[in-house]
Scaffold this motif. Structure first.
Motif, PDB file in Angstrom:
ATOM      1  N   GLU A   1       0.819  -1.217   0.000  1.00 26.94           N
ATOM      2  CA  GLU A   1       0.000   0.000   0.000  1.00 26.94           C
ATOM      3  C   GLU A   1       0.850   1.263   0.000  1.00 26.94           C
ATOM      4  O   GLU A   1       0.336   2.352  -0.252  1.00 26.94           O
ATOM      5  N   GLY A   2       2.128   1.123   0.324  1.00 25.44           N
ATOM      6  CA  GLY A   2       3.004   2.279   0.408  1.00 25.44           C
ATOM      7  C   GLY A   2       2.754   3.116   1.635  1.00 25.44           C
ATOM      8  O   GLY A   2       2.958   4.340   1.624  1.00 25.44           O
ATOM      9  N   THR A   3       2.339   2.470   2.737  1.00 28.01           N
ATOM     10  CA  THR A   3       2.042   3.184   3.975  1.00 28.01           C
ATOM     11  C   THR A   3       2.941   2.678   5.099  1.00 28.01           C
ATOM     12  O   THR A   3       3.485   1.575   5.040  1.00 28.01           O
ATOM     13  N   GLU A   4       3.090   3.486   6.121  1.00 29.22           N
ATOM     14  CA  GLU A   4       3.929   3.124   7.261  1.00 29.22           C
ATOM     15  C   GLU A   4       3.227   2.069   8.118  1.00 29.22           C
ATOM     16  O   GLU A   4       2.033   2.185   8.397  1.00 29.22           O
ATOM     17  N   TYR A   5       3.971   1.063   8.539  1.00 28.78           N
ATOM     18  CA  TYR A   5       3.412  -0.017   9.349  1.00 28.78           C
ATOM     19  C   TYR A   5       3.697   0.239  10.821  1.00 28.78           C
ATOM     20  O   TYR A   5       4.851   0.333  11.235  1.00 28.78           O
ATOM     21  N   ASP A   6       2.644   0.349  11.601  1.00 27.27           N
ATOM     22  CA  ASP A   6       2.742   0.506  13.046  1.00 27.27           C
ATOM     23  C   ASP A   6       1.925  -0.604  13.690  1.00 27.27           C
ATOM     24  O   ASP A   6       0.697  -0.507  13.774  1.00 27.27           O
ATOM     25  N   PRO A   7       2.569  -1.683  14.150  1.00 22.18           N
ATOM     26  CA  PRO A   7       1.812  -2.815  14.697  1.00 22.18           C
ATOM     27  C   PRO A   7       0.936  -2.456  15.879  1.00 22.18           C
ATOM     28  O   PRO A   7      -0.065  -3.137  16.141  1.00 22.18           O
ATOM     29  N   ALA A   8       1.276  -1.382  16.592  1.00 17.22           N
ATOM     30  CA  ALA A   8       0.484  -0.992  17.758  1.00 17.22           C
ATOM     31  C   ALA A   8      -0.929  -0.549  17.374  1.00 17.22           C
ATOM     32  O   ALA A   8      -1.821  -0.507  18.227  1.00 17.22           O
ATOM     33  N   ARG A   9      -1.137  -0.230  16.101  1.00 18.06           N
ATOM     34  CA  ARG A   9      -2.467   0.212  15.656  1.00 18.06           C
ATOM     35  C   ARG A   9      -3.431  -0.948  15.453  1.00 18.06           C
ATOM     36  O   ARG A   9      -4.642  -0.748  15.380  1.00 18.06           O
ATOM     37  N   TRP A  10      -2.893  -2.166  15.342  1.00 18.37           N
ATOM     38  CA  TRP A  10      -3.715  -3.275  14.890  1.00 18.37           C
ATOM     39  C   TRP A  10      -3.908  -4.340  15.968  1.00 18.37           C
ATOM     40  O   TRP A  10      -3.300  -4.292  17.031  1.00 18.37           O
ATOM     41  N   ILE A  11      -4.750  -5.313  15.671  1.00 19.46           N
ATOM     42  CA  ILE A  11      -5.046  -6.383  16.613  1.00 19.46           C
ATOM     43  C   ILE A  11      -3.796  -7.235  16.837  1.00 19.46           C
ATOM     44  O   ILE A  11      -3.081  -7.565  15.894  1.00 19.46           O
ATOM     45  N   ALA A  12      -3.552  -7.594  18.088  1.00 19.46           N
ATOM     46  CA  ALA A  12      -2.449  -8.506  18.383  1.00 19.46           C
ATOM     47  C   ALA A  12      -2.837  -9.929  17.964  1.00 19.46           C
ATOM     48  O   ALA A  12      -3.996 -10.328  18.131  1.00 19.46           O
ATOM     49  N   PRO A  13      -1.901 -10.705  17.413  1.00 23.67           N
ATOM     50  CA  PRO A  13      -2.219 -12.090  17.052  1.00 23.67           C
ATOM     51  C   PRO A  13      -2.781 -12.881  18.230  1.00 23.67           C
ATOM     52  O   PRO A  13      -3.617 -13.768  18.045  1.00 23.67           O
ATOM     53  N   GLU A  14      -2.330 -12.565  19.435  1.00 23.28           N
ATOM     54  CA  GLU A  14      -2.815 -13.250  20.634  1.00 23.28           C
ATOM     55  C   GLU A  14      -4.311 -13.061  20.818  1.00 23.28           C
ATOM     56  O   GLU A  14      -5.004 -13.971  21.313  1.00 23.28           O
ATOM     57  N   SER A  15      -4.832 -11.909  20.432  1.00 23.12           N
ATOM     58  CA  SER A  15      -6.266 -11.652  20.590  1.00 23.12           C
ATOM     59  C   SER A  15      -7.092 -12.499  19.623  1.00 23.12           C
ATOM     60  O   SER A  15      -8.146 -13.024  19.981  1.00 23.12           O
ATOM     61  N   VAL A  16      -6.604 -12.645  18.397  1.00 21.54           N
ATOM     62  CA  VAL A  16      -7.314 -13.492  17.434  1.00 21.54           C
ATOM     63  C   VAL A  16      -7.227 -14.958  17.872  1.00 21.54           C
ATOM     64  O   VAL A  16      -8.207 -15.700  17.778  1.00 21.54           O
ATOM     65  N   ALA A  17      -6.066 -15.374  18.366  1.00 16.91           N
ATOM     66  CA  ALA A  17      -5.924 -16.738  18.867  1.00 16.91           C
ATOM     67  C   ALA A  17      -6.899 -17.004  20.009  1.00 16.91           C
ATOM     68  O   ALA A  17      -7.485 -18.091  20.096  1.00 16.91           O
ATOM     69  N   THR A  18      -7.102 -16.025  20.869  1.00 18.56           N
ATOM     70  CA  THR A  18      -8.073 -16.171  21.956  1.00 18.56           C
ATOM     71  C   THR A  18      -9.471 -16.384  21.409  1.00 18.56           C
ATOM     72  O   THR A  18     -10.240 -17.208  21.932  1.00 18.56           O
ATOM     73  N   ALA A  19      -9.822 -15.663  20.346  1.00 16.61           N
ATOM     74  CA  ALA A  19     -11.140 -15.841  19.728  1.00 16.61           C
ATOM     75  C   ALA A  19     -11.285 -17.257  19.166  1.00 16.61           C
ATOM     76  O   ALA A  19     -12.336 -17.895  19.318  1.00 16.61           O
TER      77      ALA A  19
END
Length: 229
Positions: free
Chosen positions: A189-207
């Motif tokens: 996309e040509g955009t800056e990646y900030d992992p803090a903005r998005w869901i943690a993999p641990e949260s999806v694993a919990t689901a």
């Protein structure tokens, strides 16, 4: 002790699931694309067992798995692996379509078909980690969204076909999740990646584990997970 087969356990959501399921004493099998990757995963998760099969070539999965020892019974099949190549429909070559559909749709269908005898025996659970793109398609996401819309249809059909036999089917639709794939998406996309903005993999694993651990009197058929920030 339950038995699980996971795809995409090399990183992100799949790796978290492998870690959590082994920590609680379950038997975990990981499907990986080649023997080298299998050895790396066994070193990372010493208690797991591995199967080698390339999701990018689903036509060969039956042959590959037929030459390996497989779990006799299977309590869950967790489809986590996936790939993405962004681009307008007008610029997406057939190779990209074929690769995306193979990994994201045809391989999960074939792997499910091959594992259904074990799943039926255990009255097991199939979980498809889909995407928000499986619910709404946007510009530049044509091939990926098409594969994920198809994955939703696969899950719905499988659920209708296997419900009477006790096999549960769940689709999880995560929003943007802080994984290696998301980093790749931002590059495309040509955009800056900030992992803090998005869901943690641990949260999806919990689901996913919430769906797996639900008592047998109920079934979570679809679960949407969105960023909380």
């Amino acid at each position: 002790m339950a038995t699980h087969l996971i795809t995409g356990a090399g990183s992100g959501i799949g790796a978290v699931l492998a870690e959590r399921l082994t920590e609680r004493g379950d038997e975990v099998w990981l499907l990986t694309r080649n023997a080298k990757r299998a050895a790396e995963l066994r070193e990372r998760f010493p208690s797991v067992q591995t199967l080698v099969g390339d999701l990018a070539d689903p036509a060969k999965l039956s042959w590959a798995l037929g030459h390996q020892t497989q779990p006799v019974e299977l309590d869950s099949l967790l489809h986590v692996a996936g790939m993405v190549e962004l681009g307008p429909v007008g610029d997406t070559p057939v190779k990209a379509w074929n690769e995306t559909l193979a990994v994201n749709l045809v391989a999960p269908a074939e792997l499910t078909r091959l594992m259904l005898p074990q799943l039926r025996l255990s009255r097991g659970h199939v979980v498809f980690v889909n995407s928000g793109a499986g619910l709404a398609a946007h510009a530049g996401w044509g091939s990926y969204a098409a594969s994920k819309f198809g994955l939703r249809a696969l899950a719905d059909s499988l659920r209708a076909e296997e419900h009477a036999g006790g096999v549960r089917v769940t689709t999880v639709y995560p929003g943007r999740t802080a994984t290696a794939m998301q980093e790749k998406v931002h590059r495309q996309e040509g955009t800056e990646y900030d992992p803090a903005r998005w869901i943690a993999p641990e949260s999806v694993a919990t689901a996913v584990l919430t769906a797996l651990d639900l008592p047998r009197d109920a079934e979570i058929t679809e679960l949407t997970v969105r960023p909380g920030r």
